[in-house]
Design an enzyme around this catalytic site. Sequence first.
Site, PDB file in Angstrom:
ATOM      1  CB  SER A  57      -1.019   0.175   1.225  1.00 45.42           C
ATOM      2  OG  SER A  57      -1.713  -1.282   1.394  1.00 45.42           O
ATOM      3  CB  THR A  58       2.906   2.666   1.944  1.00 40.15           C
ATOM      4  OG1 THR A  58       3.336   1.166   3.225  1.00 40.15           O
ATOM      5  CG2 THR A  58       1.057   3.697   3.000  1.00 40.15           C
TER       6      THR A  58
END
Length: 182
Positions: free
Chosen positions: A9-10
């Site tokens: 996600s990041t």
Amino acid sequence: MLVGYARVSTSSQSLDVQLEALQSAGCDEIFSEKRSGSSTTGRDELKNALSFVRKGDTLVVTRLDRLARSAADLHSTIKMLSEKGVAFQCLQQSSIDTSTSTGKLLLGVLASIAEFEADIRRERQREGIERAKSAGVYKGRKATIDASAVRALRDQGLGGTEIASKLGIARASVYRALASGE
């Protein structure tokens, strides 16, 4: 051909574990990206992987939530793969193999459970924030814009666009800072 897809996600998260698992599973081609999974929008490598796979191929992920975060997105993606004659396999939930009817059933059940768990997690987070707010502990994110600098520039006669440009912020942020009167 086995085609892998990995996602975190990041940008601070690592893809290494997923990439190693996909390579160990024998994936000939692997697509990976660092993007939120809340939607399929903006996930270019997912689009590339879905365009790349051909009839007889299998799309492989390490976990269901790497492919989709909602049952609707998951079912939509699996339907599209099925229409192309592409199977789907999930390494950590090894019974999920859409080339079998049992795998298709299990996929639907697990997707529904995963979406339910995500909803409960969001609900608990909202409840925790509300409790913290009522106790005076939660104040929200710290301001990233200096409202006094915005007002000072406005008092010098600058307009919203000029202030935004000088401070390196969005014009809407200028107007929010002016409206808040902080």
